[in-house]
Design a protein around this motif. Sequence first.
Motif, PDB file in Angstrom:
ATOM      1  N   PRO A   1       0.662  -8.719  -3.673  1.00  0.00           N
ATOM      2  CA  PRO A   1       2.072  -8.755  -4.090  1.00  0.00           C
ATOM      3  C   PRO A   1       2.358  -9.937  -5.009  1.00  0.00           C
ATOM      4  O   PRO A   1       1.850 -11.045  -4.805  1.00  0.00           O
ATOM      5  CB  PRO A   1       2.828  -8.887  -2.767  1.00  0.00           C
ATOM      6  N   GLY A   2       3.184  -9.681  -6.017  1.00  0.00           N
ATOM      7  CA  GLY A   2       3.653 -10.733  -6.902  1.00  0.00           C
ATOM      8  C   GLY A   2       4.995 -11.264  -6.431  1.00  0.00           C
ATOM      9  O   GLY A   2       5.453 -10.965  -5.313  1.00  0.00           O
ATOM     10  N   PRO A   3       5.677 -12.034  -7.251  1.00  0.00           N
ATOM     11  CA  PRO A   3       6.988 -12.572  -6.876  1.00  0.00           C
ATOM     12  C   PRO A   3       7.958 -11.451  -6.500  1.00  0.00           C
ATOM     13  O   PRO A   3       8.090 -10.455  -7.220  1.00  0.00           O
ATOM     14  CB  PRO A   3       7.443 -13.292  -8.141  1.00  0.00           C
ATOM     15  N   GLY A   4       8.619 -11.617  -5.344  1.00  0.00           N
ATOM     16  CA  GLY A   4       9.599 -10.641  -4.903  1.00  0.00           C
ATOM     17  C   GLY A   4       9.013  -9.361  -4.352  1.00  0.00           C
ATOM     18  O   GLY A   4       9.746  -8.393  -4.119  1.00  0.00           O
ATOM     19  N   GLU A   5       7.689  -9.332  -4.119  1.00  0.00           N
ATOM     20  CA  GLU A   5       7.027  -8.114  -3.642  1.00  0.00           C
ATOM     21  C   GLU A   5       6.373  -8.319  -2.287  1.00  0.00           C
ATOM     22  O   GLU A   5       6.142  -9.449  -1.844  1.00  0.00           O
ATOM     23  CB  GLU A   5       5.952  -7.666  -4.640  1.00  0.00           C
ATOM     24  N   ILE A   6       6.047  -7.197  -1.642  1.00  0.00           N
ATOM     25  CA  ILE A   6       5.242  -7.209  -0.424  1.00  0.00           C
ATOM     26  C   ILE A   6       4.142  -6.164  -0.555  1.00  0.00           C
ATOM     27  O   ILE A   6       4.223  -5.261  -1.390  1.00  0.00           O
ATOM     28  CB  ILE A   6       6.073  -6.885   0.840  1.00  0.00           C
ATOM     29  N   ARG A   7       3.108  -6.299   0.277  1.00  0.00           N
ATOM     30  CA  ARG A   7       2.171  -5.199   0.496  1.00  0.00           C
ATOM     31  C   ARG A   7       2.392  -4.693   1.912  1.00  0.00           C
ATOM     32  O   ARG A   7       2.439  -5.492   2.855  1.00  0.00           O
ATOM     33  CB  ARG A   7       0.722  -5.638   0.320  1.00  0.00           C
ATOM     34  N   ILE A   8       2.575  -3.380   2.044  1.00  0.00           N
ATOM     35  CA  ILE A   8       2.849  -2.775   3.338  1.00  0.00           C
ATOM     36  C   ILE A   8       1.820  -1.699   3.625  1.00  0.00           C
ATOM     37  O   ILE A   8       1.457  -0.933   2.728  1.00  0.00           O
ATOM     38  CB  ILE A   8       4.291  -2.199   3.395  1.00  0.00           C
ATOM     39  N   ARG A   9       1.294  -1.691   4.855  1.00  0.00           N
ATOM     40  CA  ARG A   9       0.378  -0.632   5.304  1.00  0.00           C
ATOM     41  C   ARG A   9       1.185   0.354   6.129  1.00  0.00           C
ATOM     42  O   ARG A   9       1.758   0.004   7.157  1.00  0.00           O
ATOM     43  CB  ARG A   9      -0.783  -1.209   6.113  1.00  0.00           C
ATOM     44  N   HIS A  10       1.251   1.574   5.652  1.00  0.00           N
ATOM     45  CA  HIS A  10       2.119   2.577   6.258  1.00  0.00           C
ATOM     46  C   HIS A  10       1.543   3.149   7.546  1.00  0.00           C
ATOM     47  O   HIS A  10       0.337   3.359   7.671  1.00  0.00           O
ATOM     48  CB  HIS A  10       2.371   3.715   5.275  1.00  0.00           C
ATOM     49  N   LYS A  11       2.443   3.446   8.473  1.00  0.00           N
ATOM     50  CA  LYS A  11       2.109   4.168   9.701  1.00  0.00           C
ATOM     51  C   LYS A  11       2.610   5.604   9.655  1.00  0.00           C
ATOM     52  O   LYS A  11       2.055   6.486  10.306  1.00  0.00           O
ATOM     53  CB  LYS A  11       2.705   3.439  10.912  1.00  0.00           C
ATOM     54  N   ALA A  12       3.693   5.845   8.911  1.00  0.00           N
ATOM     55  CA  ALA A  12       4.257   7.192   8.737  1.00  0.00           C
ATOM     56  C   ALA A  12       5.159   7.156   7.517  1.00  0.00           C
ATOM     57  O   ALA A  12       5.687   6.101   7.154  1.00  0.00           O
ATOM     58  CB  ALA A  12       5.047   7.620   9.968  1.00  0.00           C
TER      59      ALA A  12
ATOM     60  N   GLY B   1       8.932 -15.954  -3.034  1.00  0.00           N
ATOM     61  CA  GLY B   1      10.360 -15.664  -3.116  1.00  0.00           C
ATOM     62  C   GLY B   1      10.882 -14.699  -2.082  1.00  0.00           C
ATOM     63  O   GLY B   1      12.100 -14.494  -1.985  1.00  0.00           O
ATOM     64  N   VAL B   2      10.003 -14.104  -1.292  1.00  0.00           N
ATOM     65  CA  VAL B   2      10.448 -13.164  -0.254  1.00  0.00           C
ATOM     66  C   VAL B   2      10.687 -13.953   1.033  1.00  0.00           C
ATOM     67  O   VAL B   2       9.767 -14.597   1.552  1.00  0.00           O
ATOM     68  CB  VAL B   2       9.411 -12.054  -0.006  1.00  0.00           C
ATOM     69  N   THR B   3      11.916 -13.915   1.534  1.00  0.00           N
ATOM     70  CA  THR B   3      12.263 -14.713   2.711  1.00  0.00           C
ATOM     71  C   THR B   3      12.671 -13.875   3.922  1.00  0.00           C
ATOM     72  O   THR B   3      12.677 -14.394   5.042  1.00  0.00           O
ATOM     73  CB  THR B   3      13.417 -15.671   2.373  1.00  0.00           C
ATOM     74  N   HIS B   4      13.023 -12.600   3.732  1.00  0.00           N
ATOM     75  CA  HIS B   4      13.510 -11.816   4.865  1.00  0.00           C
ATOM     76  C   HIS B   4      12.395 -11.060   5.589  1.00  0.00           C
ATOM     77  O   HIS B   4      12.638 -10.445   6.625  1.00  0.00           O
ATOM     78  CB  HIS B   4      14.600 -10.828   4.422  1.00  0.00           C
TER      79      HIS B   4
ATOM     80  N   MET C   1       5.045  -3.216  -3.355  1.00  0.00           N
ATOM     81  CA  MET C   1       6.356  -2.735  -3.800  1.00  0.00           C
ATOM     82  C   MET C   1       7.373  -3.860  -3.763  1.00  0.00           C
ATOM     83  O   MET C   1       7.178  -4.890  -3.091  1.00  0.00           O
ATOM     84  CB  MET C   1       6.827  -1.588  -2.903  1.00  0.00           C
ATOM     85  N   PRO C   2       8.515  -3.699  -4.458  1.00  0.00           N
ATOM     86  CA  PRO C   2       9.591  -4.687  -4.365  1.00  0.00           C
ATOM     87  C   PRO C   2      10.067  -4.828  -2.927  1.00  0.00           C
ATOM     88  O   PRO C   2      10.210  -3.829  -2.205  1.00  0.00           O
ATOM     89  CB  PRO C   2      10.674  -4.107  -5.264  1.00  0.00           C
ATOM     90  N   ALA C   3      10.350  -6.050  -2.510  1.00  0.00           N
ATOM     91  CA  ALA C   3      10.697  -6.319  -1.115  1.00  0.00           C
ATOM     92  C   ALA C   3      12.181  -6.179  -0.804  1.00  0.00           C
ATOM     93  O   ALA C   3      12.556  -6.016   0.354  1.00  0.00           O
ATOM     94  CB  ALA C   3      10.250  -7.735  -0.740  1.00  0.00           C
ATOM     95  N   ALA C   4      13.040  -6.235  -1.822  1.00  0.00           N
ATOM     96  CA  ALA C   4      14.478  -6.377  -1.578  1.00  0.00           C
ATOM     97  C   ALA C   4      15.058  -5.263  -0.724  1.00  0.00           C
ATOM     98  O   ALA C   4      15.959  -5.488   0.090  1.00  0.00           O
ATOM     99  CB  ALA C   4      15.231  -6.451  -2.910  1.00  0.00           C
ATOM    100  N   GLN C   5      14.557  -4.031  -0.883  1.00  0.00           N
ATOM    101  CA  GLN C   5      15.104  -2.902  -0.135  1.00  0.00           C
ATOM    102  C   GLN C   5      14.239  -2.516   1.068  1.00  0.00           C
ATOM    103  O   GLN C   5      14.482  -1.488   1.702  1.00  0.00           O
ATOM    104  CB  GLN C   5      15.283  -1.691  -1.064  1.00  0.00           C
TER     105      GLN C   5
END
Length: 335
Positions: free
Chosen positions: A37-48, A85-88, A111-115
């Motif tokens: 992930p870059g600034p403002g992003e996360i990497r998420i491993r999906h379960k469903a 930059g991702v704090t939540h 993906m973008p983390a904001a949503q």
Amino acid sequence: MHKRTESKELNMARTIIIEEVGGPENMKLVDWPVGDPGPGEIRIRHKACGLNFIDVYQRTGLYAMKLPHALGMEAAGIVEAVGPGVTHLKEGDRAAYASMPPGAYSEARVMPAAQVCPLPDAISFEQAAAIMLQGLTVEYLFHRTTPIGKGDSVLFHAAAGGVGLFACQWARSEGIELIGTAGSDEKCALAKAAGADHVINYRSADFVAEVKKITGGKGVDVVMDGVGKDTFEGSLDCLKPLGMMISFGNASGPVPPVNLLTLAAKGSLKLTRATLFTHIADHAKCQEMAQHLFSKVVSGDVKVNIGQTFPLEEIAAAHRALEGRQTTGSTIITL
């Protein structure tokens, strides 16, 4: 489509993509690169992940995308990495989302983390994948589009679908009178059990005449219509003077151009074409909406109805079932 038990490489993930628009057969299961992930992003491993009509609109080209592109708008899983930059959110958090850009039909993605929203422990990954897009849609329909309160009346089309069953329960929890339409007696029974005050089988009855009968000729305060072309004209005829028509989907095709004088002639009606993604574009507002939705689920006001489940490699069958009106409640894709 090829099937694999799991993508072993951290930088690759099984992902559904399209290289050209068209039918369900155009979807391909491939190994897709996943970076950091870059600034403002996360990497998420999906379960469903969830299945929604917007996925169909993107696959067919009704909603244009630059191709090739991954598909899917909704999923739940575990945050693997967090960019600057991702704090939540933090690594290891349970999380869920319904947001742009498409790419949820995958084992993992950046993906973008904001949503992306922190997910309470009381809600399972499968439940979260079933509620984010549909539940947030119902949240904005009832709370952020036009004032609706206890005692008001709403006509809701496709009331036994995923969004519809949420709407029936949501309306009941807030004292709103909901009239639901559906395409069979069995689906009408589902909507009734979920909380609809009245149900209409639109295949065996004229829904406009039935609404007028139920409301003593007055019509309803609000129509919520995700069906589109097939129900739009009749929906206008179901409204009270000064009533609000909320068009939010195109399950039967896009609504043809509207003559504004028609709205005047039918009683100074109001009309909006709403989308979820406008409402959740602001990070704080999106998180607020998600918390409202989660509170409805945790309290039991809204129960999650997973009507059917498909594995990722059977995504074409899932799309065919959705387009053929063969689904009830929410549909989830397992990984």
